[in-house]
Scaffold this motif. Structure first.
Motif, PDB file in Angstrom:
ATOM      1  N   ARG A   1       0.833  -1.204   0.000  1.00  0.00           N
ATOM      2  CA  ARG A   1       0.000   0.000   0.000  1.00  0.00           C
ATOM      3  C   ARG A   1       0.869   1.256   0.000  1.00  0.00           C
ATOM      4  NH1 ARG A   1      -4.950  -1.279   4.232  1.00  0.00           N
ATOM      5  NH2 ARG A   1      -5.191  -3.497   3.718  1.00  0.00           N
ATOM      6  N   VAL A   2       0.430   2.229  -0.765  1.00  0.00           N
ATOM      7  CA  VAL A   2       0.924   3.602  -0.642  1.00  0.00           C
ATOM      8  C   VAL A   2      -0.292   4.432  -0.299  1.00  0.00           C
ATOM      9  CG1 VAL A   2       1.938   5.570  -1.829  1.00  0.00           C
ATOM     10  CG2 VAL A   2       2.844   3.266  -2.246  1.00  0.00           C
ATOM     11  N   ASP A   3      -0.344   4.945   0.926  1.00  0.00           N
ATOM     12  CA  ASP A   3      -1.541   5.650   1.388  1.00  0.00           C
ATOM     13  C   ASP A   3      -1.614   7.088   0.891  1.00  0.00           C
ATOM     14  OD1 ASP A   3      -2.577   3.460   2.685  1.00  0.00           O
ATOM     15  OD2 ASP A   3      -1.684   3.960   4.615  1.00  0.00           O
ATOM     16  N   TRP A   4      -0.467   7.678   0.543  1.00  0.00           N
ATOM     17  CA  TRP A   4      -0.483   9.011  -0.055  1.00  0.00           C
ATOM     18  C   TRP A   4       0.866   9.293  -0.706  1.00  0.00           C
ATOM     19  CZ3 TRP A   4      -4.392  12.267  -1.001  1.00  0.00           C
ATOM     20  CH2 TRP A   4      -4.070  13.543  -1.503  1.00  0.00           C
ATOM     21  N   ALA A   5       0.824   9.744  -1.946  1.00  0.00           N
ATOM     22  CA  ALA A   5       2.023  10.185  -2.658  1.00  0.00           C
ATOM     23  C   ALA A   5       1.637  11.379  -3.505  1.00  0.00           C
ATOM     24  CB  ALA A   5       2.578   9.062  -3.536  1.00  0.00           C
ATOM     25  N   ASN A   6       2.292  12.515  -3.283  1.00  0.00           N
ATOM     26  CA  ASN A   6       1.978  13.718  -4.045  1.00  0.00           C
ATOM     27  C   ASN A   6       2.321  13.571  -5.520  1.00  0.00           C
ATOM     28  OD1 ASN A   6       0.859  15.408  -2.013  1.00  0.00           O
ATOM     29  ND2 ASN A   6       2.918  15.760  -1.198  1.00  0.00           N
TER      30      ASN A   6
ATOM     31  N   ILE B   1       3.291   5.360  -8.866  1.00  0.00           N
ATOM     32  CA  ILE B   1       3.759   4.050  -9.328  1.00  0.00           C
ATOM     33  C   ILE B   1       5.181   3.788  -8.840  1.00  0.00           C
ATOM     34  CG2 ILE B   1       4.355   2.682 -11.355  1.00  0.00           C
ATOM     35  CD1 ILE B   1       1.364   2.854 -10.856  1.00  0.00           C
ATOM     36  N   GLU B   2       6.008   4.805  -8.861  1.00  0.00           N
ATOM     37  CA  GLU B   2       7.375   4.657  -8.369  1.00  0.00           C
ATOM     38  C   GLU B   2       7.381   4.278  -6.891  1.00  0.00           C
ATOM     39  OE1 GLU B   2      11.156   7.601  -7.501  1.00  0.00           O
ATOM     40  OE2 GLU B   2      10.023   7.889  -9.358  1.00  0.00           O
ATOM     41  N   HIS B   3       6.482   4.857  -6.122  1.00  0.00           N
ATOM     42  CA  HIS B   3       6.387   4.524  -4.707  1.00  0.00           C
ATOM     43  C   HIS B   3       5.924   3.075  -4.519  1.00  0.00           C
ATOM     44  CE1 HIS B   3       6.638   8.881  -4.057  1.00  0.00           C
ATOM     45  NE2 HIS B   3       6.908   8.600  -2.796  1.00  0.00           N
ATOM     46  N   MET B   4       4.981   2.624  -5.327  1.00  0.00           N
ATOM     47  CA  MET B   4       4.539   1.238  -5.238  1.00  0.00           C
ATOM     48  C   MET B   4       5.696   0.289  -5.540  1.00  0.00           C
ATOM     49  SD  MET B   4       1.298   0.779  -4.376  1.00  0.00           S
ATOM     50  CE  MET B   4       0.662  -0.702  -5.164  1.00  0.00           C
ATOM     51  N   ARG B   5       6.451   0.606  -6.560  1.00  0.00           N
ATOM     52  CA  ARG B   5       7.582  -0.260  -6.920  1.00  0.00           C
ATOM     53  C   ARG B   5       8.663  -0.245  -5.839  1.00  0.00           C
ATOM     54  NH1 ARG B   5       7.012   1.598 -12.985  1.00  0.00           N
ATOM     55  NH2 ARG B   5       5.902  -0.201 -13.832  1.00  0.00           N
ATOM     56  N   LYS B   6       8.836   0.875  -5.189  1.00  0.00           N
ATOM     57  CA  LYS B   6       9.827   0.946  -4.119  1.00  0.00           C
ATOM     58  C   LYS B   6       9.430   0.047  -2.958  1.00  0.00           C
ATOM     59  CE  LYS B   6      12.362   4.218  -1.205  1.00  0.00           C
ATOM     60  NZ  LYS B   6      12.577   5.650  -0.872  1.00  0.00           N
ATOM     61  N   VAL B   7       8.150   0.082  -2.572  1.00  0.00           N
ATOM     62  CA  VAL B   7       7.687  -0.799  -1.496  1.00  0.00           C
ATOM     63  C   VAL B   7       7.862  -2.257  -1.905  1.00  0.00           C
ATOM     64  CG1 VAL B   7       5.722  -1.501  -0.085  1.00  0.00           C
ATOM     65  CG2 VAL B   7       6.061   0.917  -0.629  1.00  0.00           C
TER      66      VAL B   7
END
Length: 233
Positions: free
Chosen positions: A199-204, A208-214
């Motif tokens: 989960r990414v609960d908030w990204a300004n 998608i980059e945040h999802m891949r990082k997790v």
């Protein structure tokens, strides 16, 4: 907007879901995957978060996706404000696309797969989502779109978290949310390994980059060792 893809493989019992929205913490409300039973996405103008609990119980009783949807509508006088997708243990799908949701409101079903979205920038978002998923998971994507049973690529279940993110990326590039897209969630449940819940609960920006990082952290050796020691039942 909320846009969701749900998948169920009747041959293995694997269930998967991915969703994204212009609001916060979409994973706490929308996408649900239940190995051996099916999957659900509950969204809309005003999401009914209790749809998932009820849907799981109905699926456990052996009801079809269509029957589950009819029960949900019967129990909810405000279902015109909802959008809901259900895939059952046979890989069949059914939807609520309430009349009071904000356009574009779209849904699409093929064997083992359902995609639904509301408040979309355009009507191509749904097809981009489904087409990418089928291209990355099956050897017969064109035939699946005409109702043929999917023939899955070898090892696709192991690649499924990446595939879900890639499919979501193509949907967002096709238009996504009129307001922007700020949170996303995916979940994969199977009988062979521990659940994957990202989960990414908030990204300004760069959701998608945040999802891949997790996901990259999930795939690290230390966490994989932890997952391998978790029970499967």
């Amino acid at each position: 907007m909320t846009i969701s893809l749900i998948h169920f493989n009747p041959d293995t019992g694997l269930a998967a879901s991915v969703t994204a929205t212009g609001g916060v913490a979409v994973g706490g409300y929308v996408n649900h995957s239940w190995r051996g039973l099916g999957a659900c996405a509950t969204q809309g103008l005003y999401t009914n978060p209790w749809y998932a609990e009820k849907a799981k119980a109905y699926l456990a009783q052996g009801l079809s996706a269509k029957e589950v949807i009819e029960h949900l509508k019967k129990d909810d006088s405000d279902y015109a404000k909802r959008q809901c997708a259900i895939v059952d243990e046979h890989g069949n799908a059914a939807f609520i696309n309430g009349d009071e949701n904000i356009a574009h409101v779209e849904s699409l079903a093929v064997p083992h797969l359902a995609v639904a979205g509301n408040m979309l920038e355009n009507s191509t978002v749904i097809t981009a989502f489904a087409d990418t998923f089928l291209q990355l998971t099956t050897t017969n994507p064109t035939q699946v779109k005409t109702g043929e049973k999917p023939k899955y690529q070898e090892g696709y279940e192991q690649r499924l978290p990446e595939i879900l993110i890639d499919s979501l990326e193509q949907a967002l590039e096709a238009g996504g949310d009129k307001r922007g897209t700020y949170s996303a969630s995916l979940r994969v449940e199977s009988f062979s390994k521990a659940p994957i819940d990202i989960r990414v609960d908030w990204a300004n920006n760069n959701l998608i980059e945040h999802m891949r990082k997790v996901l990259s952290h999930v795939k690290e050796e230390g966490f994989q060792t932890f997952l391998k020691h978790l029970p499967n039942h």
